[in-house]
Design a protein around this motif. Sequence first.
Motif, PDB file in Angstrom:
ATOM      1  N   GLY A 126     -12.915  -0.103   4.921  1.00 41.76           N
ATOM      2  CA  GLY A 126     -12.043  -1.179   4.452  1.00 41.76           C
ATOM      3  C   GLY A 126     -10.582  -0.950   4.823  1.00 41.76           C
ATOM      4  O   GLY A 126     -10.230   0.081   5.388  1.00 41.76           O
ATOM      5  N   THR A 127      -9.765  -1.938   4.499  1.00 47.75           N
ATOM      6  CA  THR A 127      -8.325  -1.769   4.709  1.00 47.75           C
ATOM      7  C   THR A 127      -7.662  -1.500   3.361  1.00 47.75           C
ATOM      8  O   THR A 127      -6.896  -0.581   3.194  1.00 47.75           O
ATOM      9  N   GLN A 128      -8.026  -2.349   2.363  1.00 51.92           N
ATOM     10  CA  GLN A 128      -7.502  -2.114   1.017  1.00 51.92           C
ATOM     11  C   GLN A 128      -8.682  -2.002   0.056  1.00 51.92           C
ATOM     12  O   GLN A 128      -9.610  -2.818   0.139  1.00 51.92           O
ATOM     13  N   LEU A 129      -8.648  -1.015  -0.827  1.00 49.94           N
ATOM     14  CA  LEU A 129      -9.768  -0.829  -1.770  1.00 49.94           C
ATOM     15  C   LEU A 129      -9.964  -2.095  -2.611  1.00 49.94           C
ATOM     16  O   LEU A 129      -9.007  -2.738  -3.040  1.00 49.94           O
ATOM     17  N   GLY A 130     -11.235  -2.431  -2.812  1.00 51.17           N
ATOM     18  CA  GLY A 130     -11.565  -3.603  -3.623  1.00 51.17           C
ATOM     19  C   GLY A 130     -11.938  -4.806  -2.777  1.00 51.17           C
ATOM     20  O   GLY A 130     -12.440  -5.808  -3.307  1.00 51.17           O
ATOM     21  N   LYS A 192      -3.439  -2.171  -4.944  1.00 52.34           N
ATOM     22  CA  LYS A 192      -2.529  -1.821  -3.838  1.00 52.34           C
ATOM     23  C   LYS A 192      -2.106  -0.367  -3.916  1.00 52.34           C
ATOM     24  O   LYS A 192      -1.857   0.297  -2.927  1.00 52.34           O
ATOM     25  N   ASP A 193      -2.025   0.168  -5.170  1.00 58.99           N
ATOM     26  CA  ASP A 193      -1.641   1.582  -5.334  1.00 58.99           C
ATOM     27  C   ASP A 193      -2.735   2.290  -6.125  1.00 58.99           C
ATOM     28  O   ASP A 193      -2.628   2.458  -7.352  1.00 58.99           O
ATOM     29  N   PRO A 194      -3.802   2.686  -5.431  1.00 53.09           N
ATOM     30  CA  PRO A 194      -4.948   3.272  -6.124  1.00 53.09           C
ATOM     31  C   PRO A 194      -4.583   4.518  -6.931  1.00 53.09           C
ATOM     32  O   PRO A 194      -5.140   4.759  -7.997  1.00 53.09           O
TER      33      PRO A 194
END
Length: 233
Positions: A126-130, A192-194
Amino acid sequence: VESAKRAAAYAAVDNHVKPNHVVIGIGSGSTVPYVVERIAQQGAAVNEKRWFVPTGFQSKELIIDAGLRVADVDSFPSIDVTIDGADEVDNALNCIKGGGACQLREKVLAEAANDFIVVADYRKNGTQLGTKWTQGIPIEVAPFAFAKVLQNLKRMGSADAKLRMGKAKAGPVVTDNGNFCIDAPFPLSYMKDPSELLVKIKLLTGVVEVGLFCNMCKAAYFGNQDGTITIKT
Ligand code: DER
């Protein structure tokens, strides 16, 4: 998908499981069987001197079935390399893990390893988690506290947080540590900030471990549909 999993696992083992490695952490899920398969192919001569630390019951049976030696993490607090699967990996190598509800022991072995390597098929890249893994962040919780944790997660922004229920078992999933698992989807803006979200969730009373692995993974190997491999480092 299976050939993609195998290709990723084989490449990761070939690149990161060295002849001088003695203690190897083996993760959980449906990709790690190919990791064990590839390690076994390195031959009895090198494997008879190695110890393999599992991340749960499934992982332990994999090691035993492959004729490799099982060890406890207690005997080997530091591990040469741990290879594990993941449910999603972003471009900074942050991972969502816990689809198999093994994330507590997986995180212990990931942290104990000099190198933590992730192997997965293309669906996890992925690119961003979720964005790829939409079932929510897997969170291991003490059974006594699960309702309170659920309430607090909803207050934090996970409106659809829910207790993970067994499929072939009545009642909730029980982890190898005797705990429950909550799946907590958050709006993408929270993801955005895991690292920040990880800390907030971990501080909730009753949370045992959170399926966000931040700043831990050294390299992630993805098998693609066309037979190629993508490596993120
Ligand atoms: O629970 C986990 O993090 C496991 O590693 C697992 O979810 C990995 O997924 P896989 O079955 O696609 O390898």
